[in-house]
Motif scaffolding. Structure first.
Motif, PDB file in Angstrom:
ATOM      1  N   LEU A  30       0.848  -1.200   0.000  1.00 36.04           N
ATOM      2  CA  LEU A  30       0.000   0.000   0.000  1.00 36.04           C
ATOM      3  C   LEU A  30       0.879   1.243   0.000  1.00 36.04           C
ATOM      4  N   ALA A  31       0.644   2.141  -0.951  1.00 38.09           N
ATOM      5  CA  ALA A  31       1.478   3.338  -1.085  1.00 38.09           C
ATOM      6  C   ALA A  31       0.650   4.487  -1.635  1.00 38.09           C
ATOM      7  N   LYS A  32       1.134   5.705  -1.369  1.00 38.12           N
ATOM      8  CA  LYS A  32       0.490   6.903  -1.900  1.00 38.12           C
ATOM      9  C   LYS A  32       1.559   7.897  -2.301  1.00 38.12           C
ATOM     10  N   SER A  33       1.418   8.428  -3.514  1.00 36.61           N
ATOM     11  CA  SER A  33       2.298   9.479  -4.015  1.00 36.61           C
ATOM     12  C   SER A  33       1.449  10.578  -4.603  1.00 36.61           C
ATOM     13  N   TYR A  34       1.970  11.768  -4.531  1.00 37.75           N
ATOM     14  CA  TYR A  34       1.373  12.921  -5.193  1.00 37.75           C
ATOM     15  C   TYR A  34       2.387  13.379  -6.224  1.00 37.75           C
ATOM     16  N   GLY A  35       2.183  12.974  -7.465  1.00 38.92           N
ATOM     17  CA  GLY A  35       3.182  13.233  -8.490  1.00 38.92           C
ATOM     18  C   GLY A  35       4.442  12.451  -8.156  1.00 38.92           C
ATOM     19  N   GLU A  36       5.550  13.147  -8.068  1.00 39.84           N
ATOM     20  CA  GLU A  36       6.832  12.519  -7.719  1.00 39.84           C
ATOM     21  C   GLU A  36       7.070  12.454  -6.214  1.00 39.84           C
ATOM     22  N   ALA A  37       6.193  13.088  -5.437  1.00 41.71           N
ATOM     23  CA  ALA A  37       6.399  13.165  -3.982  1.00 41.71           C
ATOM     24  C   ALA A  37       5.692  12.011  -3.274  1.00 41.71           C
ATOM     25  N   PRO A  38       6.455  11.105  -2.640  1.00 46.08           N
ATOM     26  CA  PRO A  38       5.811  10.010  -1.896  1.00 46.08           C
ATOM     27  C   PRO A  38       5.214  10.525  -0.585  1.00 46.08           C
ATOM     28  N   ALA A  39       3.965  10.159  -0.331  1.00 49.60           N
ATOM     29  CA  ALA A  39       3.328  10.489   0.940  1.00 49.60           C
ATOM     30  C   ALA A  39       3.390   9.289   1.883  1.00 49.60           C
ATOM     31  N   LEU A  40       3.412   8.081   1.311  1.00 53.81           N
ATOM     32  CA  LEU A  40       3.542   6.850   2.092  1.00 53.81           C
ATOM     33  C   LEU A  40       4.263   5.833   1.223  1.00 53.81           C
ATOM     34  N   SER A  41       5.426   5.396   1.677  1.00 55.10           N
ATOM     35  CA  SER A  41       6.168   4.351   0.970  1.00 55.10           C
ATOM     36  C   SER A  41       5.411   3.040   1.111  1.00 55.10           C
ATOM     37  N   PRO A  42       5.607   2.092   0.189  1.00 48.37           N
ATOM     38  CA  PRO A  42       4.867   0.827   0.260  1.00 48.37           C
ATOM     39  C   PRO A  42       4.980   0.172   1.629  1.00 48.37           C
ATOM     40  N   ILE A  43       3.829  -0.246   2.127  1.00 48.21           N
ATOM     41  CA  ILE A  43       3.787  -0.867   3.453  1.00 48.21           C
ATOM     42  C   ILE A  43       2.994  -2.175   3.381  1.00 48.21           C
ATOM     43  N   ASP A  44       3.552  -3.209   4.005  1.00 49.69           N
ATOM     44  CA  ASP A  44       2.872  -4.490   4.178  1.00 49.69           C
ATOM     45  C   ASP A  44       2.570  -4.607   5.662  1.00 49.69           C
ATOM     46  N   LEU A  45       1.305  -4.842   5.966  1.00 51.22           N
ATOM     47  CA  LEU A  45       0.876  -4.817   7.361  1.00 51.22           C
ATOM     48  C   LEU A  45      -0.226  -5.843   7.565  1.00 51.22           C
ATOM     49  N   GLU A  46      -0.201  -6.526   8.692  1.00 47.50           N
ATOM     50  CA  GLU A  46      -1.311  -7.411   9.066  1.00 47.50           C
ATOM     51  C   GLU A  46      -1.573  -7.230  10.551  1.00 47.50           C
ATOM     52  N   VAL A  47      -2.804  -6.846  10.865  1.00 49.90           N
ATOM     53  CA  VAL A  47      -3.200  -6.619  12.252  1.00 49.90           C
ATOM     54  C   VAL A  47      -4.346  -7.578  12.579  1.00 49.90           C
ATOM     55  N   PRO A  48      -4.098  -8.536  13.474  1.00 53.40           N
ATOM     56  CA  PRO A  48      -5.171  -9.457  13.864  1.00 53.40           C
ATOM     57  C   PRO A  48      -6.292  -8.726  14.606  1.00 53.40           C
ATOM     58  N   ALA A  49      -7.497  -9.227  14.500  1.00 56.33           N
ATOM     59  CA  ALA A  49      -8.625  -8.656  15.232  1.00 56.33           C
ATOM     60  C   ALA A  49      -8.321  -8.682  16.722  1.00 56.33           C
ATOM     61  N   GLY A  50      -8.703  -7.638  17.401  1.00 53.45           N
ATOM     62  CA  GLY A  50      -8.494  -7.551  18.839  1.00 53.45           C
ATOM     63  C   GLY A  50      -7.150  -6.973  19.235  1.00 53.45           C
ATOM     64  N   GLN A  51      -6.256  -6.825  18.283  1.00 54.72           N
ATOM     65  CA  GLN A  51      -4.940  -6.263  18.572  1.00 54.72           C
ATOM     66  C   GLN A  51      -4.967  -4.750  18.356  1.00 54.72           C
ATOM     67  N   ARG A  52      -4.215  -4.033  19.164  1.00 53.67           N
ATOM     68  CA  ARG A  52      -4.129  -2.576  19.036  1.00 53.67           C
ATOM     69  C   ARG A  52      -2.876  -2.221  18.264  1.00 53.67           C
ATOM     70  N   LEU A  53      -2.987  -1.131  17.534  1.00 55.34           N
ATOM     71  CA  LEU A  53      -1.868  -0.657  16.729  1.00 55.34           C
ATOM     72  C   LEU A  53      -1.711   0.834  16.958  1.00 55.34           C
ATOM     73  N   SER A  54      -0.517   1.269  17.253  1.00 52.43           N
ATOM     74  CA  SER A  54      -0.223   2.697  17.392  1.00 52.43           C
ATOM     75  C   SER A  54       0.638   3.121  16.222  1.00 52.43           C
ATOM     76  N   LEU A  55       0.287   4.238  15.611  1.00 52.52           N
ATOM     77  CA  LEU A  55       1.089   4.809  14.536  1.00 52.52           C
ATOM     78  C   LEU A  55       1.850   5.994  15.115  1.00 52.52           C
ATOM     79  N   ILE A  56       3.149   5.893  15.104  1.00 57.68           N
ATOM     80  CA  ILE A  56       3.993   6.937  15.682  1.00 57.68           C
ATOM     81  C   ILE A  56       4.971   7.397  14.610  1.00 57.68           C
ATOM     82  N   GLY A  57       5.097   8.693  14.452  1.00 57.34           N
ATOM     83  CA  GLY A  57       6.041   9.217  13.477  1.00 57.34           C
ATOM     84  C   GLY A  57       5.981  10.724  13.429  1.00 57.34           C
ATOM     85  N   HIS A  58       6.961  11.291  12.772  1.00 55.05           N
ATOM     86  CA  HIS A  58       7.037  12.737  12.611  1.00 55.05           C
ATOM     87  C   HIS A  58       5.909  13.234  11.723  1.00 55.05           C
ATOM     88  N   ASN A  59       5.635  14.536  11.781  1.00 54.37           N
ATOM     89  CA  ASN A  59       4.697  15.147  10.842  1.00 54.37           C
ATOM     90  C   ASN A  59       5.154  14.831   9.427  1.00 54.37           C
TER      91      ASN A  59
END
Length: 157
Positions: A30-59
């Motif tokens: 899963l990835a998102k770019s705006y023209g040549e500018a990447p907003a999210l590099s490709p990510i592979d993720l699997e979150v089982p039901a009932g599990q919590r996930l925190s997204l932490i990162g810079h602006n």
């Protein structure tokens, strides 16, 4: 963002001895770019039901971009995502996802009334029309029920 995996029809993953867990969120490249500018590099993720996930990162690191793609509010440039085994953004996935943005987002092609109907039907609410009309009256939008949302508002003083 939360995913309601309480549904009896949630797909299950895993094999073998009956101990399977539903996958709440799955992404593949899963990835998102705006023209040549990447907003999210490709990510592979699997979150089982009932599990919590925190997204932490810079602006600007892609946290909100990921959440918006998972909630169906933003189309990915590449890759795929599923919520409880169905494509992110599908009616079934949207019914399972709760996301409250600091800036509300509306569908450009739905009227104010259709937005109320959309949310009511996602939550399988019967007899929502009277309550919806009451809410529109309470916030002074009854006369605008058939209007489409706008992205800019001008105020005169």
């Amino acid at each position: 963002m939360s995913v309601d995996s309480a549904s009896d029809s949630a797909p299950e993953s895993g094999a073998g001895s009956g101990a399977t867990a539903a996958v709440a969120i799955s992404t593949a490249g899963l990835a998102k770019s705006y023209g040549e500018a990447p907003a999210l590099s490709p990510i592979d993720l699997e979150v089982p039901a009932g599990q919590r996930l925190s997204l932490i990162g810079h602006n600007g690191s892609g946290k909100t971009t990921l959440i918006r793609m998972l909630s169906g509010m933003l189309e990915p440039s590449a890759g795929s995502a599923t919520i409880l085994g169905v494509p992110a953004g599908s009616p079934e996935a949207r019914a399972a996802v709760s996301y409250l943005s600091d800036q509300p987002v509306f569908y450009d092609d739905l009227s104010v009334w259709q937005h109320i109907e959309y949310v009511a039907r996602l939550h399988r609410t019967d007899d929502w029309e009277d309550h919806g009309a009451h809410l529109l009256e309470a916030v002074g939008l009854a006369a605008r029920a058939d209007d489409l949302p706008t992205t800019s508002v001008s105020y005169t003083h």
